[in-house]
Design an enzyme around this catalytic site. Structure first.
Site, PDB file in Angstrom:
ATOM      1  N   ASP A  16       9.635   4.454  10.625  1.00 37.28           N
ATOM      2  CA  ASP A  16       8.431   5.117  10.144  1.00 37.28           C
ATOM      3  C   ASP A  16       8.174   6.286  11.085  1.00 37.28           C
ATOM      4  O   ASP A  16       7.718   6.115  12.211  1.00 37.28           O
ATOM      5  CB  ASP A  16       7.250   4.142  10.148  1.00 37.28           C
ATOM      6  CG  ASP A  16       5.917   4.827   9.841  1.00 37.28           C
ATOM      7  OD1 ASP A  16       5.915   6.011   9.480  1.00 37.28           O
ATOM      8  OD2 ASP A  16       4.873   4.149   9.977  1.00 37.28           O
ATOM      9  N   TRP A  51       0.403   0.510  13.378  1.00 36.49           N
ATOM     10  CA  TRP A  51       1.173   0.729  12.159  1.00 36.49           C
ATOM     11  C   TRP A  51       2.407  -0.172  12.121  1.00 36.49           C
ATOM     12  O   TRP A  51       2.823  -0.615  11.046  1.00 36.49           O
ATOM     13  CB  TRP A  51       1.532   2.201  12.015  1.00 36.49           C
ATOM     14  CG  TRP A  51       0.296   3.022  11.821  1.00 36.49           C
ATOM     15  CD1 TRP A  51      -0.253   3.918  12.689  1.00 36.49           C
ATOM     16  CD2 TRP A  51      -0.608   2.963  10.711  1.00 36.49           C
ATOM     17  NE1 TRP A  51      -1.420   4.427  12.192  1.00 36.49           N
ATOM     18  CE2 TRP A  51      -1.671   3.866  10.986  1.00 36.49           C
ATOM     19  CE3 TRP A  51      -0.617   2.238   9.517  1.00 36.49           C
ATOM     20  CZ2 TRP A  51      -2.721   4.061  10.085  1.00 36.49           C
ATOM     21  CZ3 TRP A  51      -1.678   2.437   8.624  1.00 36.49           C
ATOM     22  CH2 TRP A  51      -2.707   3.335   8.920  1.00 36.49           C
ATOM     23  N   LYS A  55       0.791  14.675   8.277  1.00 34.83           N
ATOM     24  CA  LYS A  55       0.662  14.946   9.707  1.00 34.83           C
ATOM     25  C   LYS A  55       1.261  16.316  10.032  1.00 34.83           C
ATOM     26  O   LYS A  55       0.582  17.208  10.493  1.00 34.83           O
ATOM     27  CB  LYS A  55       1.377  13.873  10.524  1.00 34.83           C
ATOM     28  CG  LYS A  55       1.108  12.450  10.079  1.00 34.83           C
ATOM     29  CD  LYS A  55      -0.311  11.995  10.346  1.00 34.83           C
ATOM     30  CE  LYS A  55      -0.469  10.516  10.072  1.00 34.83           C
ATOM     31  NZ  LYS A  55      -1.820  10.015  10.353  1.00 34.83           N
TER      32      LYS A  55
END
Length: 372
Positions: free
Chosen positions: A175, A104, A199
């Protein structure tokens, strides 16, 4: 309570059963509203209360200082890769600095490079993204627009135990999608923190962005309205129709964290214990299970490991599913096994997985191929 399998999906992740029960009970018609949460106006009193409580819960849980604004955006963290760079890098005349500890982070760099110069101060690619860097392995210049890192890499199972330190005047951008709300944070250290909800905070469809108010002055004019943080701040996240249903569930999850779990200190302790149980099963397996992440960088949220060969990986997944342990397949880019232990995964789920791992090893270790 409904008897359900333990869902170890990396995202959308498992949600608290009491929240799902409340959603079930309200899905047809909300008491006192006369409509489903899928039908209700985002301009009405009910949703004003929902979004107000969602923000209040986040401010209380993390906690969020008054110097920071909370907004609710669409597009997931992937949109934030672009949005953060558009708002803080474009037109700044400075490069942005990135620390890359997994896939990511790689994607975030690629999007930022469309907006300006990027300095990758450290990249764990050569080691297969097994760890985060030590402080001595990178130096953050003082003349950068911001420093970006990914606090938890879901694919490789690598997590920062503490945030990197940026020089005075350099905003720290994070992030935090996959460990958001799993522990308290000192948000005064952050210029911008963003997290997809799917999540730990709710379903897919909404992203929380927490931006320090003074950084809004750096945003260049001319950005598309829906990619400008000032649009969300100025409208209270109501510039257009927001993901009402997703924000409602996020509000319910944050209420559950406050009222049932008892806050993020309690949640952090539970998450550490779940991770300890599963990593102990890996470490006690004499190499039958091989963890991906270095011990000092192991994620509490995503436990990644492999068996001696791919045939055993496949057999493990099939037998686990039959035992009520589902969504354990590793990301398609790396394979193997991944057990996501997000906030709503109960302690018994981690115990059940560890028991299964022990039984599976006992049944198959003797016939397993030797490690090279």
């Amino acid at each position: 309570m409904v008897d359900r399998p333990y869902n170890f999906s990396a995202g959308p992740g498992t949600l608290p059963v009491p929240v799902l029960e409340e959603v079930r009970d309200g899905i047809l018609m909300l008491p006192g509203v006369g409509a489903s949460p899928l039908e209700v106006s985002h301009r009405g009193a009910w949703f004003r209360d929902v979004i107000g409580e969602a923000e209040a819960n986040l401010r209380a849980l993390l906690p969020v200082p008054q110097t920071h604004r909370i907004v609710f955006c669409p597009g997931g963290a992937t949109m934030q890769f672009s949005m953060a760079a558009m708002n803080l890098l474009r037109g700044s005349g400075l490069p942005a600095a990135y620390l890359v500890s997994g896939s990511w982070g790689v994607k975030a760099v690629a999007e930022a490079r469309k907006e300006g110069d990027v300095l990758v101060l450290w990249d764990g690619a050569d080691e297969g993204y097994r760890r985060v860097p030590m402080p001595a392995e990178y130096a953050v210049p003082e003349d950068v627009a911001y420093l970006h890192f990914t606090s938890n890499e879901t694919i490789h199972g690598v997590e920062w135990d503490a945030e990197p330190v940026a020089p005075a005047g350099v905003p720290l951008v994070c992030d935090a999608s996959s460990d958001f709300l799993s522990r308290p944070l000192d948000l005064s250290r952050y210029g911008l923190l963003y997290a997809g909800a799917q999540k730990n905070a709710g379903p897919a469809g909404v992203t929380v962005a927490i931006v320090r108010e003074d950084l809004l002055e750096r945003v260049p004019d001319g950005l598309p309205s829906m990619l400008d943080y000032r649009t969300y701040v100025g409208s209270g996240s109501l510039h257009n129709t927001p993901p009402v249903f997703a924000i409602w569930i996020l509000m319910l999850v944050t209420r559950w964290l406050r009222e049932t779990v008892g806050g993020l200190d309690a949640q952090a302790a539970a998450d550490r214990e779940k991770a300890r149980i599963v990593y102990a099963a890996i470490d006690a397996s004499d190499g039958f299970y091989r963890g991906h992440a270095d011990p000092g960088s192991r994620s509490r949220m995503n436990v990644t490991f492999r068996l001696p060969d791919e045939d055993l990986d496949a057999r493990f997944l099939a037998e686990a599913a039959a035992a009520g342990l589902i969504e354990l397949r590793g990301h398609r880019s790396v394979g193997g096994i991944r057990a996501s232990l997000y906030n709503a995964m109960p302690l018994e789920g981690a115990r059940a997985l560890a028991r299964f791992m022990g039984a599976f090893r006992a049944a198959h270790a003797a016939a397993a191929p030797a490690r090279g």
